[in-house]
Write a protein that holds these residues in place. Structure first.
Motif, PDB file in Angstrom:
ATOM      1  N   LYS A   1       3.010  47.508  35.605  1.00 41.04           N
ATOM      2  CA  LYS A   1       3.837  46.330  34.466  1.00 41.04           C
ATOM      3  C   LYS A   1       4.904  45.492  35.728  1.00 41.04           C
ATOM      4  O   LYS A   1       5.985  45.342  35.669  1.00 41.04           O
ATOM      5  CB  LYS A   1       3.739  46.419  33.636  1.00 41.04           C
ATOM      6  CG  LYS A   1       2.742  46.511  32.128  1.00 41.04           C
ATOM      7  CD  LYS A   1       3.349  47.195  31.132  1.00 41.04           C
ATOM      8  CE  LYS A   1       1.668  47.563  30.700  1.00 41.04           C
ATOM      9  NZ  LYS A   1       1.214  46.679  30.178  1.00 41.04           N
ATOM     10  N   VAL A   2       4.567  45.223  37.064  1.00 43.29           N
ATOM     11  CA  VAL A   2       6.020  44.381  37.711  1.00 43.29           C
ATOM     12  C   VAL A   2       5.638  42.733  37.488  1.00 43.29           C
ATOM     13  O   VAL A   2       4.784  42.086  37.153  1.00 43.29           O
ATOM     14  CB  VAL A   2       5.172  44.100  39.403  1.00 43.29           C
ATOM     15  CG1 VAL A   2       6.523  43.513  40.138  1.00 43.29           C
ATOM     16  CG2 VAL A   2       4.428  45.393  39.196  1.00 43.29           C
ATOM     17  N   GLU A   3       6.614  41.975  36.737  1.00 46.23           N
ATOM     18  CA  GLU A   3       7.072  41.031  36.464  1.00 46.23           C
ATOM     19  C   GLU A   3       7.460  40.019  37.318  1.00 46.23           C
ATOM     20  O   GLU A   3       7.611  38.868  37.072  1.00 46.23           O
ATOM     21  CB  GLU A   3       7.660  40.819  35.229  1.00 46.23           C
ATOM     22  CG  GLU A   3       7.777  41.973  33.885  1.00 46.23           C
ATOM     23  CD  GLU A   3       8.568  41.949  33.390  1.00 46.23           C
ATOM     24  OE1 GLU A   3       9.701  41.903  33.275  1.00 46.23           O
ATOM     25  OE2 GLU A   3       8.657  42.958  32.392  1.00 46.23           O
ATOM     26  N   SER A   4       8.196  39.779  38.783  1.00 42.92           N
ATOM     27  CA  SER A   4       8.727  39.732  39.376  1.00 42.92           C
ATOM     28  C   SER A   4       8.899  40.432  40.807  1.00 42.92           C
ATOM     29  O   SER A   4       8.708  41.425  41.032  1.00 42.92           O
ATOM     30  CB  SER A   4       9.854  39.043  39.229  1.00 42.92           C
ATOM     31  OG  SER A   4      10.886  39.968  39.554  1.00 42.92           O
ATOM     32  N   GLU A   5       9.284  39.627  42.205  1.00 42.28           N
ATOM     33  CA  GLU A   5       9.137  40.502  43.272  1.00 42.28           C
ATOM     34  C   GLU A   5      10.333  41.821  43.102  1.00 42.28           C
ATOM     35  O   GLU A   5      11.123  41.352  41.945  1.00 42.28           O
ATOM     36  CB  GLU A   5       9.967  39.473  44.353  1.00 42.28           C
ATOM     37  CG  GLU A   5       9.022  39.306  45.143  1.00 42.28           C
ATOM     38  CD  GLU A   5       8.188  38.905  45.085  1.00 42.28           C
ATOM     39  OE1 GLU A   5       7.910  40.013  46.130  1.00 42.28           O
ATOM     40  OE2 GLU A   5       7.208  38.478  44.912  1.00 42.28           O
ATOM     41  N   ASP A   6       9.301  42.648  43.254  1.00 41.00           N
ATOM     42  CA  ASP A   6       9.881  44.129  42.724  1.00 41.00           C
ATOM     43  C   ASP A   6      10.578  45.335  43.996  1.00 41.00           C
ATOM     44  O   ASP A   6      10.224  46.387  44.189  1.00 41.00           O
ATOM     45  CB  ASP A   6       9.343  44.649  41.622  1.00 41.00           C
ATOM     46  CG  ASP A   6       9.619  45.769  41.162  1.00 41.00           C
ATOM     47  OD1 ASP A   6      10.629  46.173  41.029  1.00 41.00           O
ATOM     48  OD2 ASP A   6       9.012  46.711  40.309  1.00 41.00           O
ATOM     49  N   TRP A   7      11.692  44.820  44.349  1.00 39.16           N
ATOM     50  CA  TRP A   7      12.124  45.037  45.617  1.00 39.16           C
ATOM     51  C   TRP A   7      13.754  45.200  45.685  1.00 39.16           C
ATOM     52  O   TRP A   7      13.916  44.290  46.253  1.00 39.16           O
ATOM     53  CB  TRP A   7      11.356  45.039  47.197  1.00 39.16           C
ATOM     54  CG  TRP A   7      11.874  45.874  48.442  1.00 39.16           C
ATOM     55  CD1 TRP A   7      10.905  46.972  48.757  1.00 39.16           C
ATOM     56  CD2 TRP A   7      13.166  46.014  49.298  1.00 39.16           C
ATOM     57  NE1 TRP A   7      10.916  47.433  49.450  1.00 39.16           N
ATOM     58  CE2 TRP A   7      12.058  46.469  49.559  1.00 39.16           C
ATOM     59  CE3 TRP A   7      14.543  45.200  49.045  1.00 39.16           C
ATOM     60  CZ2 TRP A   7      13.724  47.175  50.684  1.00 39.16           C
ATOM     61  CZ3 TRP A   7      15.687  45.744  50.226  1.00 39.16           C
ATOM     62  CH2 TRP A   7      14.915  46.604  51.097  1.00 39.16           C
ATOM     63  N   GLU A   8      14.134  46.680  45.668  1.00 40.76           N
ATOM     64  CA  GLU A   8      16.193  45.902  45.595  1.00 40.76           C
ATOM     65  C   GLU A   8      16.357  47.366  46.543  1.00 40.76           C
ATOM     66  O   GLU A   8      16.203  48.476  46.532  1.00 40.76           O
ATOM     67  CB  GLU A   8      16.274  46.877  43.538  1.00 40.76           C
ATOM     68  CG  GLU A   8      16.051  46.126  42.590  1.00 40.76           C
ATOM     69  CD  GLU A   8      16.568  44.642  42.427  1.00 40.76           C
ATOM     70  OE1 GLU A   8      17.208  44.305  43.512  1.00 40.76           O
ATOM     71  OE2 GLU A   8      15.798  43.554  42.447  1.00 40.76           O
ATOM     72  N   GLU A   9      17.447  46.749  47.138  1.00 36.84           N
ATOM     73  CA  GLU A   9      18.301  47.306  47.857  1.00 36.84           C
ATOM     74  C   GLU A   9      19.110  48.567  47.781  1.00 36.84           C
ATOM     75  O   GLU A   9      19.540  48.236  46.834  1.00 36.84           O
ATOM     76  CB  GLU A   9      18.547  46.275  49.040  1.00 36.84           C
ATOM     77  CG  GLU A   9      18.949  46.949  50.261  1.00 36.84           C
ATOM     78  CD  GLU A   9      19.788  46.276  51.656  1.00 36.84           C
ATOM     79  OE1 GLU A   9      19.494  46.057  53.047  1.00 36.84           O
ATOM     80  OE2 GLU A   9      20.487  45.100  50.914  1.00 36.84           O
ATOM     81  N   PHE A  10      19.390  49.483  48.354  1.00 37.35           N
ATOM     82  CA  PHE A  10      20.105  50.751  47.899  1.00 37.35           C
ATOM     83  C   PHE A  10      20.643  51.652  49.142  1.00 37.35           C
ATOM     84  O   PHE A  10      20.297  52.311  49.717  1.00 37.35           O
ATOM     85  CB  PHE A  10      18.622  51.836  47.171  1.00 37.35           C
ATOM     86  CG  PHE A  10      19.944  52.099  46.063  1.00 37.35           C
ATOM     87  CD1 PHE A  10      20.266  52.142  45.167  1.00 37.35           C
ATOM     88  CD2 PHE A  10      20.185  53.795  47.047  1.00 37.35           C
ATOM     89  CE1 PHE A  10      21.366  52.983  43.983  1.00 37.35           C
ATOM     90  CE2 PHE A  10      20.891  54.247  46.360  1.00 37.35           C
ATOM     91  CZ  PHE A  10      22.036  54.744  44.427  1.00 37.35           C
ATOM     92  N   LYS A  11      21.700  50.560  49.488  1.00 36.54           N
ATOM     93  CA  LYS A  11      22.498  51.313  50.243  1.00 36.54           C
ATOM     94  C   LYS A  11      23.044  52.595  50.767  1.00 36.54           C
ATOM     95  O   LYS A  11      23.049  53.264  51.767  1.00 36.54           O
ATOM     96  CB  LYS A  11      23.458  49.799  50.966  1.00 36.54           C
ATOM     97  CG  LYS A  11      22.918  48.889  51.695  1.00 36.54           C
ATOM     98  CD  LYS A  11      23.631  47.563  51.874  1.00 36.54           C
ATOM     99  CE  LYS A  11      23.066  46.328  52.112  1.00 36.54           C
ATOM    100  NZ  LYS A  11      23.883  45.319  52.907  1.00 36.54           N
TER     101      LYS A  11
END
Length: 142
Positions: free
Chosen positions: A116-126
């Motif tokens: 259930k993806v609501e928006s752009e769903d890619w979060e960087e994790f440095k």
């Protein structure tokens, strides 16, 4: 049978995107505009490399190795979990799990992003990139 052309594709809520990453990896994406789910075919170059560490708030990912191998690293509760996925094998990454992939030379993968993806769903994790650089994992002998 009716072949769908580019204008029909967008009208029906689909988008194709083709990119070549800095590593030389070729990515062929098919994205559903309506629910942000996606399919990605990744074709690695002739030398291995790490992708960028990230996580998804809503999407799960299924990694399928068509040819070659990958290392899939997950960062869960402060610990690293490393799995080598070989040709014809699959692996699922859950939501909110930071992860990274090492693509061995000439590897081909298929990734399906679903949920259930609501928006752009890619979060960087440095932080995971930094840990991997510090650990200097011996990918050739893993």
């Amino acid at each position: 049978m009716h072949e769908i052309v580019l204008l029909d594709e967008i009208k029906n809520g689909m988008k194709n995107k083709y990119t070549v990453m800095e590593t030389g990896e070729k990515r062929y994406r098919q994205i559903c505009i309506k629910d942000k789910t996606a399919y990605i075919r990744a074709e690695g170059g002739n030398k291995g490399y790490w992708q960028k560490s990230h996580y998804h708030k809503y999407a799960k990912e299924i990694y399928i190795v068509q040819k070659g191998s990958i290392l899939l690293v997950q960062y869960i509760n402060g610990k690293l979990y490393i799995n080598k996925i070989n040709e014809d094998e699959t692996f699922i990454v859950s939501q909110n799990v930071p992860h990274n992939v090492y693509m061995y030379p000439n590897t081909i993968t298929h990734t399906v992003k679903y949920g259930k993806v609501e928006s752009e769903d890619w979060e960087e994790f440095k932080k995971l990139d930094e840990i991997l650089e510090e650990k200097n994992i011996d990918v050739e002998n893993f």
